[in-house]
Motif scaffolding. Structure first.
Motif, PDB file in Angstrom:
ATOM      1  N   VAL A  94      -0.374  -5.049   9.449  1.00 17.81           N
ATOM      2  CA  VAL A  94       0.360  -4.019   8.708  1.00 17.81           C
ATOM      3  C   VAL A  94       1.828  -4.161   9.093  1.00 17.81           C
TER       4      VAL A  94
ATOM      5  N   CYS B 117      -6.327   1.617   4.344  1.00 19.40           N
ATOM      6  CA  CYS B 117      -5.205   1.572   3.397  1.00 19.40           C
ATOM      7  C   CYS B 117      -5.557   2.287   2.102  1.00 19.40           C
TER       8      CYS B 117
ATOM      9  N   VAL C  53      -8.508  -5.082   7.239  1.00 17.22           N
ATOM     10  CA  VAL C  53      -7.054  -5.146   7.415  1.00 17.22           C
ATOM     11  C   VAL C  53      -6.693  -6.022   8.613  1.00 17.22           C
TER      12      VAL C  53
ATOM     13  N   THR D 105       0.844  -1.186   0.000  1.00 21.29           N
ATOM     14  CA  THR D 105       0.000   0.000   0.000  1.00 21.29           C
ATOM     15  C   THR D 105       0.881   1.238   0.000  1.00 21.29           C
TER      16      THR D 105
ATOM     17  N   ILE E 148      -0.488  -6.324   4.916  1.00 20.36           N
ATOM     18  CA  ILE E 148      -0.297  -5.110   4.124  1.00 20.36           C
ATOM     19  C   ILE E 148       1.109  -4.608   4.438  1.00 20.36           C
TER      20      ILE E 148
ATOM     21  N   THR F 238      -8.488  -0.819   0.941  1.00 21.83           N
ATOM     22  CA  THR F 238      -8.835  -1.900   1.860  1.00 21.83           C
ATOM     23  C   THR F 238      -9.342  -1.296   3.154  1.00 21.83           C
TER      24      THR F 238
ATOM     25  N   VAL G 152      -1.176   4.248   5.279  1.00 21.77           N
ATOM     26  CA  VAL G 152      -2.111   3.656   6.238  1.00 21.77           C
ATOM     27  C   VAL G 152      -2.389   4.674   7.331  1.00 21.77           C
TER      28      VAL G 152
ATOM     29  N   LYS H  47     -10.714  -0.634   6.984  1.00 21.57           N
ATOM     30  CA  LYS H  47     -10.148  -0.882   8.310  1.00 21.57           C
ATOM     31  C   LYS H  47     -10.674  -2.183   8.904  1.00 21.57           C
TER      32      LYS H  47
ATOM     33  N   ALA I 288      -7.534 -10.015   0.701  1.00 20.40           N
ATOM     34  CA  ALA I 288      -7.580  -9.716   2.131  1.00 20.40           C
ATOM     35  C   ALA I 288      -8.847 -10.279   2.759  1.00 20.40           C
TER      36      ALA I 288
END
Length: 426
Positions: free
Chosen positions: A381, A315, A378, A306, A348, A373, A309, A375, A335
């Motif tokens: 990260v 993202c 996700v 990405t 990510i 994408t 963030v 929250k 995802a």
């Protein structure tokens, strides 16, 4: 048995193009360059022709508005070729998850013609779409095809073969495919890759994108055993692991013993390796990227990059503020599929800072940025400073975890902004 028709001139496609015709072109190397050259050469006779394609690799006058409304491009994922013409208003962009592109094309086009590059026909009269299955393979037998056969296109296995009885015609070309050299990972990318690789168990099934981080992750899996592959893009790093016996697919619930992809792009060595390689299946994107199919694969691991963030975990992967850079692609598809996979994980990945030193972990996304994408989707990260595990966490827990993997020089500022946003209270 019907006889294979003789090849014709690329310009014969013009016999089938009427005012308002929609043309569908496969992704990347699936583009039939001689056929499009012939269409552009006849631009004065065109009226309202629209060309639909993801990730264009070849610059052309019509992309820059040279023929006005006589021939216009609709992109479903901007590339380095189409980025500037889009910003200048010469072509259109239709945002879409990759898995949904075939449905969108079916709903927004009228009796489209597919024009595609292919391998030469085999002795039974079958052409292979080679590096492509993507959104056009499901149109075989349902929509008319005009093919441009080149000996440089590998003959691949899967759902992307088409019999001569199902085409309008075909021409021959000797144009080579665009080769993408391997990208040597930078130190920061190798650090991120090492963090991800140690989270991948033996017998997991992978989806990994392209670029320095992806290459470093795959290189870091050489000691793993019996991995599977179910990915939209197949590239050189995958080839290495298949040849090394690391990717075997024996633990996959679906398409066992096969590496599955929907398109391929890489070096000339990769294209040679794909030719008649029964270990690889090129399948339609509605299947490959369907989160419901992905969820049926245990221990599925998705890795995607990405651009930015925010402290909620949103993202922005396709635009830099209001400036569109690429597209949604399959990031959200995979995802969400990994979310429902038993033992699944989604990562990510991004360096913590830009080349100019600005933080990529931000309090709020840049004004106008598109959220690729959500929250709620996700999972992990990852920057070079660690892994933030977000699934099921409170907003305060998310903010703390993301601040902890930001570049050290930006953490105090992010913490202050998190308090100002009432994400943190202590």
């Amino acid at each position: 048995m019907s006889t294979l028709p003789a090849p014709v001139a690329a310009a014969k496609i013009l016999d089938h193009i009427e005012p308002g015709t929609d043309l569908i072109v496969p992704i990347a190397n699936g583009e039939p360059r001689d056929v499009l050259d012939a269409i552009e050469a006849a631009n004065e006779s065109l009226e309202g022709v629209r060309v639909h394609q993801m990730h264009c690799l070849h610059d052309r006058p019509y992309l820059h508005g040279a023929y006005g409304d006589r021939m216009r491009h609709i992109s479903y994922f901007l590339s380095h070729i189409t980025r500037a013409p889009y910003a200048e208003g010469h072509l259109d962009y239709a945002p879409a998850n990759f898995s949904e592109v075939p449905l969108i094309m079916a709903a927004t086009t009228r009796d489209p013609i597919v024009i595609a590059a292919s391998s030469p026909p085999d002795r039974r009269g079958y052409f292979s779409l080679g590096t492509s299955a993507d959104y056009v393979s499901s149109m075989i037998g349902r929509r008319p095809f005009f093919l441009e056969a080149t000996p440089h296109m590998p003959r691949t296995h899967g759902a992307n073969v088409i019999h001569h009885s199902q085409i309008l015609g075909w021409c021959e070309s000797d144009r080579e495919l665009v080769a993408v050299p391997r990208v040597a990972p930078k130190q920061v990318e190798e650090t991120i890759a090492a963090l991800v690789a140690e989270q991948i168990p033996d017998r997991a099934t992978l989806q990994v994108g392209i670029g320095g981080i992806a290459n470093a992750i795959l290189a870091g899996l050489c000691d793993h055993r019996d991995l599977g592959l179910h990915t939209e893009l197949l590239h050189d790093g995958v080839m290495d692991l298949v040849d090394a016996g690391v990717i075997t697919g024996i633990a996959k619930e679906h398409r066992r013993n096969r590496a599955v992809a929907t398109f391929a792009m890489g070096t000339t060595d990769l294209y040679r390796w794909l030719d008649e390689n029964a270990a690889v299946e090129m399948l339609r994107v509605e299947y490959v990227n369907d989160p419901r199919e992905i969820a049926g694969l245990s221990n599925f691991v998705s890795v995607n990059a990405t651009l930015e963030v925010d402290l909620l975990g949103q993202c922005a992967s396709e635009s830099i503020g209001t400036r569109y850079f690429s597209g949604s692609g399959g990031q959200a598809d995979f995802a969400r599929g990994a979310m429902y996979s038993p033992g699944g994980k989604a990562f990510i990945v991004l360096p913590s800072t830009t080349r100019e030193g600005a933080s990529r972990i931000v309090s709020t996304l840049a004004s106008g940025a598109a959220v690729t994408t959500l929250k709620n989707t996700v999972d992990h990260v990852v920057t070079e400073h660690g892994i933030a595990r977000l699934r099921g966490k409170t907003l305060a827990q998310r903010a703390r975890a993301l601040i902890a993997i930001a570049a050290p020089q930006h953490r105090d500022g992010l913490s202050r902004q998190a308090h100002e946003r009432c994400l943190l209270h202590d």
